[in-house]
Design a protein around this motif. Sequence first.
Motif, mmCIF file in Angstrom:
data_model
loop_
_atom_site.group_PDB
_atom_site.id
_atom_site.type_symbol
_atom_site.label_atom_id
_atom_site.label_comp_id
_atom_site.label_asym_id
_atom_site.label_seq_id
_atom_site.Cartn_x
_atom_site.Cartn_y
_atom_site.Cartn_z
ATOM 1 N N CYS A 119 0.815 -1.215 0.000
ATOM 2 C CA CYS A 119 0.000 0.000 0.000
ATOM 3 C C CYS A 119 0.847 1.262 0.000
ATOM 4 O O CYS A 119 1.948 1.302 0.539
ATOM 5 C CB CYS A 119 -0.927 0.025 1.204
ATOM 6 N N LEU A 120 0.281 2.281 -0.603
ATOM 7 C CA LEU A 120 0.966 3.563 -0.679
ATOM 8 C C LEU A 120 -0.021 4.664 -0.330
ATOM 9 O O LEU A 120 -1.217 4.551 -0.626
ATOM 10 C CB LEU A 120 1.508 3.754 -2.099
ATOM 11 N N GLY A 121 0.493 5.706 0.313
ATOM 12 C CA GLY A 121 -0.348 6.872 0.616
ATOM 13 C C GLY A 121 0.362 8.134 0.168
ATOM 14 O O GLY A 121 1.589 8.174 0.126
ATOM 15 N N PHE A 122 -0.414 9.134 -0.187
ATOM 16 C CA PHE A 122 0.168 10.384 -0.681
ATOM 17 C C PHE A 122 -0.584 11.552 -0.081
ATOM 18 O O PHE A 122 -1.823 11.545 -0.032
ATOM 19 C CB PHE A 122 0.053 10.410 -2.209
ATOM 20 N N VAL A 137 4.045 7.778 1.499
ATOM 21 C CA VAL A 137 4.370 6.738 2.475
ATOM 22 C C VAL A 137 4.061 5.389 1.836
ATOM 23 O O VAL A 137 3.043 5.232 1.161
ATOM 24 C CB VAL A 137 3.579 6.946 3.796
ATOM 25 N N ARG A 138 4.959 4.435 2.002
ATOM 26 C CA ARG A 138 4.753 3.172 1.304
ATOM 27 C C ARG A 138 5.172 1.990 2.163
ATOM 28 O O ARG A 138 6.171 2.042 2.880
ATOM 29 C CB ARG A 138 5.528 3.264 -0.008
ATOM 30 N N PHE A 139 4.388 0.926 2.071
ATOM 31 C CA PHE A 139 4.638 -0.310 2.820
ATOM 32 C C PHE A 139 5.354 -1.300 1.919
ATOM 33 O O PHE A 139 4.917 -1.531 0.795
ATOM 34 C CB PHE A 139 3.320 -0.921 3.296
ATOM 35 N N LEU A 173 9.228 6.570 3.750
ATOM 36 C CA LEU A 173 8.588 7.865 3.541
ATOM 37 C C LEU A 173 9.440 8.723 2.619
ATOM 38 O O LEU A 173 10.638 8.883 2.822
ATOM 39 C CB LEU A 173 8.418 8.576 4.887
ATOM 40 N N TYR A 174 8.777 9.260 1.593
ATOM 41 C CA TYR A 174 9.464 10.159 0.662
ATOM 42 C C TYR A 174 8.880 11.555 0.828
ATOM 43 O O TYR A 174 7.664 11.704 1.035
ATOM 44 C CB TYR A 174 9.230 9.678 -0.780
ATOM 45 N N SER A 175 9.739 12.579 0.725
ATOM 46 C CA SER A 175 9.192 13.934 0.689
ATOM 47 C C SER A 175 9.772 14.662 -0.514
ATOM 48 O O SER A 175 10.926 14.450 -0.883
ATOM 49 C CB SER A 175 9.488 14.700 1.984
ATOM 50 N N VAL A 176 8.948 15.502 -1.124
ATOM 51 C CA VAL A 176 9.389 16.238 -2.317
ATOM 52 C C VAL A 176 10.558 17.145 -1.974
ATOM 53 O O VAL A 176 11.517 17.246 -2.736
ATOM 54 C CB VAL A 176 8.213 17.051 -2.920
ATOM 55 N N ILE A 236 -7.316 13.030 3.361
ATOM 56 C CA ILE A 236 -8.279 14.014 3.846
ATOM 57 C C ILE A 236 -7.648 14.805 4.971
ATOM 58 O O ILE A 236 -7.248 14.236 5.990
ATOM 59 C CB ILE A 236 -9.561 13.303 4.369
ATOM 60 N N ASN A 237 -7.571 16.128 4.783
ATOM 61 C CA ASN A 237 -7.167 17.006 5.892
ATOM 62 C C ASN A 237 -5.911 16.608 6.636
ATOM 63 O O ASN A 237 -5.913 16.538 7.860
ATOM 64 C CB ASN A 237 -8.295 17.031 6.939
ATOM 65 N N GLY A 238 -4.858 16.303 5.920
ATOM 66 C CA GLY A 238 -3.592 16.006 6.584
ATOM 67 C C GLY A 238 -3.381 14.553 6.950
ATOM 68 O O GLY A 238 -2.330 14.192 7.476
ATOM 69 N N PHE A 239 -4.379 13.694 6.672
ATOM 70 C CA PHE A 239 -4.232 12.267 7.001
ATOM 71 C C PHE A 239 -4.480 11.421 5.769
ATOM 72 O O PHE A 239 -5.278 11.777 4.918
ATOM 73 C CB PHE A 239 -5.257 11.860 8.065
ATOM 74 N N TYR A 240 -3.817 10.256 5.730
ATOM 75 C CA TYR A 240 -4.126 9.286 4.686
ATOM 76 C C TYR A 240 -4.707 8.059 5.369
ATOM 77 O O TYR A 240 -4.255 7.668 6.438
ATOM 78 C CB TYR A 240 -2.876 8.908 3.873
#
Lengths: 164, 389
Positions: free
Chosen positions: B157-160, B172-174, B197-200, B225-229
Motif C-alpha cells: 500500500c501507498l499513501g500520498f 508513504v509506502r509499505f 517515507l518520501y518527501s518532495v 483528507i485534511n492532513g491524514f491518509y
Amino acid sequence: MSTDTVKTKKIILRTADKEEFEVDEAIAMEFGTVKSFFEENPDASEEPVPLPNVSSQCLLTIIEYFKSRGGSSSAEDEAKAYNEEFVKARDNESIKELILAANYLNIKDMLDMLTQAVADRIKNKSVEYVRRFFGVENDYSPEEEAELRSRNEWAFEGVDPDDD
Amino acid sequence: MQGWSKSRIELPETVIMDILSKLPVKSLIRFRCVSKPWCSSFQTPHFISKHHHNNLKNSNLNLLLKRCHGNTRNDIHYFSSLSTEKGKKFSVKENIHLPFFENCWFAPIVSGPCNGLLCLHDHDKVALWNPSTREFKVLPKSSVQSHPSLDFTSYGCLGFGFDSTTDDYKVVRFVTNYFKEDEEGGDLGDWNHQVELYSVKSDSWKEISVPDVQPYDSPLFNNYINGFYYWPATGDTDYLILAFDMANEKFSTLPLPEFGGALADYYLKLLDFNGSLGAIVYPREGTEKSFDLWVMNGSWTREFSIESVPGVERPLGFWKNGELFLEGSNNELVLFDPATLEVKNVGIHAHPGTMQLIAYVESLIPINGRSEHEERIIRYPAGDTSDRY
C-alpha cells in the motif's frame, strides 16, 4: 414626531468632479469606504461623503448597477445573467475604471464580479494582448522569450487571434 | 500604432494579481511570458494558494478517467480527460499515455488528488503528476531496503498527501522484504515489513516505524483528507482503518462503521466526503445495488443511502448535486441522478473493473519534475469516432 422611520434614509456622496448624489442608505452601505466613514464620523450623517477618487460617471454606473440588480433575494441564475449583461456591453477601459472605483469604494462583491469578468475576457488572449491590456513592459530578451515559449508550447494552442 | 498612445488606465498591482489568480493554469503558463515579474509572482506560495483557493471556491472540477480495454499484457491503461462543460456530457477531450507505466502488470494505481496533484504507482515505480501544469516527477528508487541477503522486495500500500507544517508533499509506502536462505545456518528465507517515507523537499526516502496493523486494498477514491491518509487494514482479530498523520509521520487506528453486514458480503471503500472521512458500503453481489454513505465526525454516522440503482457494478465517485458516477454492468461509465433517479449512460466503455475516476481542482503547485513532453507523455485529442485512442 420621528420622520426617519417613514422616509428611506438618503446619504449624499460627493465625487471627484464635485457632483453630489443622493443615494439610498442601503446602497451606500454596500460601499465599504462609506460604511467606514460613518463608523469613524458618527456625527456626520447629514454631510456629503467625499469620494475624491471616483468620477460622477462611474458612481452613476455603480448606483444603477445596484438599483437594477434587485435585492439579494434574486435567484442565482438571474443575478449571473444580469452580471453578464452588465459586463458584456462595456469595453476594456470602462471595466478597468469600474474596477478602480469598486476597489477604492471597497465594494467586495462587485469587485469580485468584475475581476472574474476580466479574467474570463483575457484567458484565451495572446501574451501581447495581455501586455497591452495591463500596460506591462516585456523585459525578456528575444532568446529568453523564445525558450520559454518552446518549453510550454501546449499553453499557446488555441489562443484567440489579436484583432483588437 | 498611434492608437496605443492614448492614456490607458493602470490597475494597481494587487488588483492585477487578483484578476490573474482567477485564470486557468494554461493561461498562467502562457502569461509567464508577459514579463519576468509576472513569471516570479506566479511561483510564490501566496499566489499559488490564492489561485487554488479560487478554484476550490468555484468548484472548478476536472475529470480524468483511467481505464483499459482488456486484461492481457498488451492492454495498456491510459487516461482520458473528460469535458465538464455544460452540454458536453462528459465527452472525451483527450487521451493521455504515460510511457513510464507502460509495462505495468496492472494499472498504475492513482492516489489523490491532493491539492491538484496525483501520485501514481505500480510495483516499485512511483511518480507524481500535476496534470494542470503538465509536470511529471519520477520518484528516485529507495535505498532503504538495501541489505546483503535481500532476495526481493514486494511493494504494498501507498499513501500520498500534504504536510501543512512544512509545506511539503509526502509519499508513504509499505514494503515487504524477502531474504535469501541462510546457506550455512539452514534458516529458511525470512521476511520483514518496512515503511518508507518520501518527501518532495528532501527528494529521498527514509525509513519510519512500522504500525501493528497491516493496510490492504488499493484506493478507489481519494483517501487523503485534511492532513491524514487512510487505508482499510487488518489487526490481530479484526478489521479497522489505519490512519497516517502526514505532519507527525505517525500511525493511528480508527474503527470501521458498524454497517450491519460482513466484509465478505460487502465492499467498504474509503473516500473524501466534503472534507471528512467517508466510507461507501455496497454489496458485492448483484447488479441492482444500494449504497450507504457513512461519514466520520467523531463517530461514524450513516449520512444517506442511495437505494436500488439498477445495472451497476461499483461506484466511481460523487459529482455535483449528489450525482454519482458508477461502472455500469454493461462496462460503461454511467451517472446516477438522485433527484430524478435516472441512470444516464455517458457512453464511455472499458474492460470491467479497470475504471478509476479522478476529480481534481487545478493547481500551480510545482513538484520539481520534468515536463510531460520530456517524459514522452503524449496527449491525443479525441477524434470524432469512438472514444478509444
